[in-house]
Scaffold this motif. Structure first.
Motif, PDB file in Angstrom:
ATOM      1  N   GLY B  89      -5.079   7.062 -50.636  1.00  0.00           N
ATOM      2  CA  GLY B  89      -5.722   5.829 -51.087  1.00  0.00           C
ATOM      3  C   GLY B  89      -5.270   4.617 -50.281  1.00  0.00           C
ATOM      4  O   GLY B  89      -6.020   3.662 -50.085  1.00  0.00           O
ATOM      5  N   THR B  90      -4.027   4.672 -49.791  1.00  0.00           N
ATOM      6  CA  THR B  90      -3.516   3.516 -49.058  1.00  0.00           C
ATOM      7  C   THR B  90      -4.220   3.322 -47.727  1.00  0.00           C
ATOM      8  O   THR B  90      -4.219   2.217 -47.187  1.00  0.00           O
ATOM      9  N   GLU B  91      -4.823   4.406 -47.199  1.00  0.00           N
ATOM     10  CA  GLU B  91      -5.485   4.302 -45.893  1.00  0.00           C
ATOM     11  C   GLU B  91      -6.605   3.260 -45.917  1.00  0.00           C
ATOM     12  O   GLU B  91      -6.999   2.737 -44.875  1.00  0.00           O
ATOM     13  N   ARG B  92      -7.073   2.898 -47.114  1.00  0.00           N
ATOM     14  CA  ARG B  92      -8.146   1.897 -47.206  1.00  0.00           C
ATOM     15  C   ARG B  92      -7.665   0.482 -46.895  1.00  0.00           C
ATOM     16  O   ARG B  92      -8.458  -0.402 -46.645  1.00  0.00           O
ATOM     17  N   PHE B  93      -6.349   0.271 -46.975  1.00  0.00           N
ATOM     18  CA  PHE B  93      -5.836  -1.105 -46.927  1.00  0.00           C
ATOM     19  C   PHE B  93      -4.898  -1.359 -45.754  1.00  0.00           C
ATOM     20  O   PHE B  93      -4.078  -2.266 -45.795  1.00  0.00           O
ATOM     21  N   PHE B 152     -11.267  -5.921 -49.539  1.00  0.00           N
ATOM     22  CA  PHE B 152     -11.917  -4.767 -48.899  1.00  0.00           C
ATOM     23  C   PHE B 152     -13.056  -4.326 -49.811  1.00  0.00           C
ATOM     24  O   PHE B 152     -12.828  -3.545 -50.741  1.00  0.00           O
ATOM     25  N   GLU B 154     -15.510  -2.322 -49.516  1.00  0.00           N
ATOM     26  CA  GLU B 154     -15.839  -0.892 -49.558  1.00  0.00           C
ATOM     27  C   GLU B 154     -14.909  -0.112 -50.490  1.00  0.00           C
ATOM     28  O   GLU B 154     -15.280   0.944 -51.001  1.00  0.00           O
ATOM     29  N   SER B 155     -13.733  -0.658 -50.765  1.00  0.00           N
ATOM     30  CA  SER B 155     -12.811   0.047 -51.656  1.00  0.00           C
ATOM     31  C   SER B 155     -13.138  -0.229 -53.132  1.00  0.00           C
ATOM     32  O   SER B 155     -12.746   0.525 -54.016  1.00  0.00           O
ATOM     33  N   TYR B 320      -2.505  -6.822 -46.664  1.00  0.00           N
ATOM     34  CA  TYR B 320      -2.604  -5.417 -46.248  1.00  0.00           C
ATOM     35  C   TYR B 320      -1.409  -4.656 -46.788  1.00  0.00           C
ATOM     36  O   TYR B 320      -0.389  -5.250 -47.138  1.00  0.00           O
TER      37      TYR B 320
END
Lengths: 288, 786
Positions: B89-93, B152, B154-155, B320
């Motif tokens: 999940g962290t890859e989104r931020f 973000f 999209e998240s 981020y």
């Protein structure tokens, strides 16, 4: 943190310096550089030309006579600290200047630079206003004198015209026997204070306050005298009741700005604390 | 354990200091390279928005400006991976190495200008023309939690991660507890602020297709691998070189955007490029830290025994998730209760994104904040229950018989789901601390007005989980001149690493310390290394050097025995010579020809060491100015085993001073538009040498760590941990007659003044929103069932 490009000149006479300044609306004057250099490094000031006063003669003297004290514009804080004559000639000035920033800064910072920069929390402008000092400015049109109380118009702003250079500060004669105090507070020693006060008064034969002067720095947009407090003190005997009354009056009459470190209410209370402590200390000490 | 013991435990003067004191340190700002260009970085002037256009024509036209690099020149813009806790999940931020259109904080890099001098590069930055579309900023975690404006889209959320720490059954404990109290607390955003800002010098060798980056710190091997992947190079084609480093404190040395941009620029223009961060950009570019607030509860028996703690904590993470950005929220959830026996705990930590500089670790990450929250709760409970502060803590410290003691379980946990206190007698150190301080005597000062100032004392206890795994590498080589070269994967950020590693190697090898040379922190020395974080260098690096030295010792003995005859066990090593029982000997230099070298790897199976301690303080509060003077501060800690009492003492005193900065001064203030208002050191106040002169520190070695051969525990972070809570409690106790509630840091003069200026009842009313029904005496948020 590198200054933007600028030209540099160090003229040999005051006339030349004034002419250079008049010739370029983007020019600035530099002496010790203790306020200007950080502004240049941060590019908050981007002058086209810096006019360095270091070669201009006659600006670095401290003259003391019956009319008072004349401080040349290029006199450094260190010069004032080191001048033993001032222990009696103007103890308030000497004591206050010893509290300017840190010794490295006091080794370079100058009288003229501090007055021209006009930081509302700076010590010397506060002393100048409190003591009814007079500034000498030299411009293309000639020389003029301005009372310190009229000189400062707001944070970092004064009545100095672009082509004018401050050459001297004249502090009126300091009679013996005065009572006085300077108090300022900053969270860290040497920082610009959150508020500061300077005060002095004489006494009549019975010991009543006469000719009280009370000034404040840091807690308003420019150094100011607190006339109501002065009026309150004059003709009265100093006691705890009067000290508290003066402190309350100072808190009521000072007009502090809100800023990110300190709410206005705090600065009002701080001024009251400093007035209270200053008056208490003055009542215990008398200058020689 | 080690036989000869001349160096370990002795106050060996720092080997590093001689060159620093002579002005011969070599920091990145001292480095130059032929044909080097200087870089300056255009950073976002707005907190939230989009880049519509960037016109670099005027900048390029300045003589001496050589190139301008923005996202377009980079092509596919990489994002910076998480070094720690790379949870799903962290890859989104993750942060892109340069803004690709969206801007999310003031200070985000937009373009790099390369020029013949740093001043010209800054001229170039000034001449870049940005066309920006401003978006409404998410100014704080409350706005973030409403999810109306998303960083973000999209998240679909601003919630970067939720951690929960769980032990026992908090709900049941609170349901049945005779006493509960709920409070809100807040720790401000501040930052590590190493004295030397960051800097990099990147050199690209186009013939060899090799990249060399000088200015590495903290975790050079991870950063080498990360950079190599981003540049499309093999890790073996990239070298990161560590020079002298002027302080790290967790923030310096992580992989930041510049760690890609400067090497990329060097390859792009085919010339060496140097970038030196200035203090103003440091304050928006370097990781921020600490910002968290909470609503938490404590449940106790009437005798002060803690039954449970629970609540919700919010972390303002910034824009981020950076390399180690989740360590603080993780630790808040897992280590909230510190050294106290809290059998039932349920702590939910939500890390929320805002339009501010991203945050990361700073000395005692999460622990400083947790200690402030927890110590305040315990203090308030002690007051409500009529117990002495020390007695309240004495009753609740984890006992020696309970070791190892398991802390709260973490969800989601990854590799760190469980951790346990390893060894020690927490009460023993508390008693030592109280006795040194004369607690019983000083208690009479509590709340007293003396010469115009109110006096207060307080006590706090802490644990420092340190020595994070997984492992560390070392290599030792006998050199032809008879010296031993020690290569270690640990990094030096100013903590005295060379000295400590040399002490360990010298003692183990039985040779004089000046015959040991330590090399560290640069990737060419070793195949792998793990660096300097979580106070791990002495624990893991020291143990690797120790294991390596033991092996080398055996090799030297074997080689000497082969040459001199007789069994290796009969060879004795004394002062750099190998000697037989009958007195024949060879110098190490003689033996070096045999090519004696050893590679060692120490693994600790992710078992942390837990240094523990107690701290007490005596303060005087001037309500006329709001100034707090620290009259006495004493910290006592048990670090398992002391390698160097001098460097340890320095760590303790420095940690306390840094903690006092956070308690009283340091504050990164943003306005509602996301502009940083404290952008210079005139506005961001840090302690100077004269601000806190009265600090004492005592280190003990009563209970060695069972998880490494030296018995050492990580010791760089402990003393900073309790400082915030300790100061708040001391000020609160001094001003108890005013009903003071120091529940927010920093304790600035204005804030302290207000505690005395407001009437007690007014003060209570202000915090009433966190108010459960009260049927008890005392401040309104407590509830004692009768």
């Amino acid at each position: 943190m590198k200054p933007a490009p600028f030209e540099y000149q160090a003229p040999a006479t005051l006339r030349e310096a004034v002419d250079l300044l008049a010739s370029d609306p983007e020019a600035m004057v530099i002496a010790g550089g203790q306020s200007l250099m950080p502004l240049l490094a941060l590019r908050l000031a981007t002058p086209s030309l810096l006019i360095d006063l270091r070669r201009v003669p006659g600006l670095d003297a401290i003259a003391i006579d019956d009319s008072g004290i004349r401080l040349g514009a290029r006199v450094r804080w260190r010069d004032i600290e080191d001048d033993r004559r001032l222990e009696t000639a103007h103890p308030l000035l000497r004591e206050t200047i010893a509290q300017v920033a840190h010794y490295q800064i006091r080794n370079r910072g100058t009288v003229g630079g501090s007055l021209a920069h006009a930081d509302p929390a700076a010590e010397l402008p506060g002393i100048a206003v409190t003591c009814d000092a007079e500034l000498t400015l030299v411009g293309v049109a000639g020389t003029r004198m301005v009372r310190a109380g009229d000189f400062f118009t707001g944070p970092l702003t004064t009545v100095r015209q672009h082509d004018e250079i401050i050459t001297e500060l004249h502090l009126p004669f300091w009679p013996s026997g005065r009572r006085w105090a300077f108090r300022e507070f900053a969270q860290r020693r040497g920082d610009f204070s959150l508020a500061g006060i300077a005060l002095f008064y004489g006494e009549d034969q019975e010991g009543r306050v006469a000719n009280a002067h009370v000034g404040v720095i840091g807690a308003c947009d420019r150094p100011q005298r607190l006339m109501e407090v002065e009026a309150l003190l004059n003709g009265r005997f100093i006691d705890e009741g009067l000290i508290r009354e003066a402190a309350e009056t100072s808190a009521r009459t000072v007009d502090p700005p809100e800023d990110l470190h300190v709410p206005a209410a705090y600065r009002r209370a701080l001024v009251a604390t400093l007035i209270e402590r200053g008056l208490r200390s003055a009542a215990q000490h008398r200058s020689a | 354990m080690i036989g000869t013991n001349r160096y370990i435990g002795s106050p060996v003067e720092r080997i590093e200091d001689l060159r620093f004191l002579r002005g011969r340190g070599e920091f990145v700002g001292d480095l130059k390279s032929q044909g080097m260009l200087h870089a300056a970085i255009l950073r976002s002037p707005i907190a939230h928005g989009r880049i519509r256009g960037l016109d670099s024509a005027a900048a390029r036209a300045i003589p001496g400006v050589r190139d301008v690099i923005a996202a377009a020149e980079i092509g596919a813009v990489p994002t910076i991976p998480l070094r720690l806790l790379p949870l799903p999940g962290t890859e989104r931020f993750l942060q892109p190495v340069i803004a690709t259109g969206r801007l999310r904080y003031v200070g985000e890099p937009i373009a790099v200008v390369l020029a013949d001098s740093a001043a010209l590069a800054e001229d170039g930055v000034g001449a870049l023309i940005l066309d920006l579309e401003e978006l409404p900023p998410v100014a704080d975690r409350r706005a973030s939690g409403r999810h109306e404006i998303l960083l973000f889209e999209e998240s679909g959320t601003n919630l970067a991660m939720t951690f929960t720490g769980v032990l026992g059954d908090a709900e049941a404990a609170f349901r049945d507890a005779p006493y509960v109290r709920r409070e809100c607390f807040e720790v401000q955003r501040h930052t590590a602020l190493p004295m030397e800002p960051r800097g990099l010098l990147a050199e690209w060798d186009s013939t060899q297709q090799r990249m060399t980056v000088l200015g590495a710190a903290k975790v050079p091997f991870f950063n080498r691998d990360t950079l190599a992947a981003m540049l499309g190079l093999a890790p073996a084609s990239v070298d990161l070189i560590e020079n002298d480093v002027g302080g790290g404190f967790g923030a310096r040395g992580e992989f930041y955007p510049e760690d890609f941009l400067i090497p990329f620029a060097a390859r792009h223009v085919g010339r060496p490029v140097r970038w030196l961060e200035d203090r103003r950009e440091h304050l928006t570019a370097m990781n921020h830290a600490r910002q968290a607030d909470c609503e938490v509860e404590i449940a106790c028996r009437r005798d002060g025994t803690i039954l449970g703690m629970r609540g919700e904590i919010f972390v303002d993470l910034g824009a981020y998730v950076r390399t180690n950005g989740l360590i603080q929220p993780r630790t808040l959830a897992q280590c909230f209760s510190g050294p106290y026996r809290v059998p039932n705990l349920h702590m939910v930590v939500r890390a929320l994104l805002t339009n501010k500089t991203p945050s990361g670790t700073y000395r005692g990450p999460g622990r400083y904040e947790a200690s402030f929250f927890c110590e305040r709760l315990i203090e308030l409970a002690a007051v409500d229950l009529g117990l002495d502060s020390a007695e309240m803590r004495r009753r609740n410290l984890i006992g020696a018989a309970e070791m190892p003691y398991k802390l709260a379980r973490l969800e989601p946990g990854g590799a760190a789901v469980d951790t346990e206190c390893d060894s020690g007698d927490y009460g023993e150190v508390l008693e030592r601390c109280l006795a040194e301080f004369a607690w019983e005597e000083k208690r009479t000062l509590q709340g007293r007005l003396i010469d115009g100032r109110y006096h207060g004392i307080a006590v706090a206890c802490f644990i420092e989980g340190a020595g994070a795994g997984p492992k560390e590498a070392a290599r030792l080589e006998l050199e032809p001149d008879g010296t031993v070269a020690v290569y270690v994967g640990s990094a030096a950020v100013g903590q005295g690493l060379e000295t400590v590693m040399a002490q360990v190697a010298s003692d183990t090898l039985g040779m004089p310390i000046d015959l040991v040379r330590v090399f560290h922190g640069s990737t060419p020395y070793l195949n792998e290394g793990y660096g300097a974080f979580a106070s791990r260098s002495t624990v893991l690096g020291g143990s690797a050097v120790y294991e390596g030295a033991k092996s080398l010792l055996e090799k030297i003995r074997g080689a000497a025995a082969a040459r001199l005859g007789g069994p290796p066990d009969d060879i004795e090593l004394v002062d750099g010579r190998a000697r037989t029982r009958d007195g024949r000997s060879l110098s190490f230099a003689d033996l070096a020809a045999d090519g004696l070298r050893v590679d060692a790897m120490f693994q600790n199976n992710n078992k942390l060491t837990y240094t523990y301690g107690s701290a007490v303080a005596h303060v005087a509060v001037d309500l006329g100015t709001g100034q707090v003077e620290v009259l006495d501060f004493l910290v006592v800690e048990d670090v398992g085993r002391i390698v160097n009492p001098l460097t340890l003492h320095g760590q303790a005193i420095g940690g306390v001073v840094q903690g006092l900065g956070g308690a009283f001064m340091e504050n990164l203030v943003y306005d509602a538009n996301g502009q940083l208002l404290t952008g210079t050191l005139a506005d961001y106040l840090i302690p100077t040498a004269s601000d806190f002169p009265r600090i004492r520190a005592i280190a003990l070695e009563n209970h060695p760590s069972p998880s490494n051969p030296l018995g050492v525990k990580g010791a760089g972070e402990g003393p900073i941990i309790p400082v915030g809570g300790l100061m708040a409690n001391a000020v609160g106790n001094a001003l108890a007659s005013f009903g003071a509630m120091p529940n927010q840091l920093p304790l600035s003069p204005a804030r302290v003044w207000r505690m005395g200026a407001e009437a007690p009842m007014e003060n209570l009313g202000k915090n009433a929103r966190a108010e459960p029904v009260s049927d008890a005496a005392g401040p309104g948020r407590s509830q004692i069932r009768r």
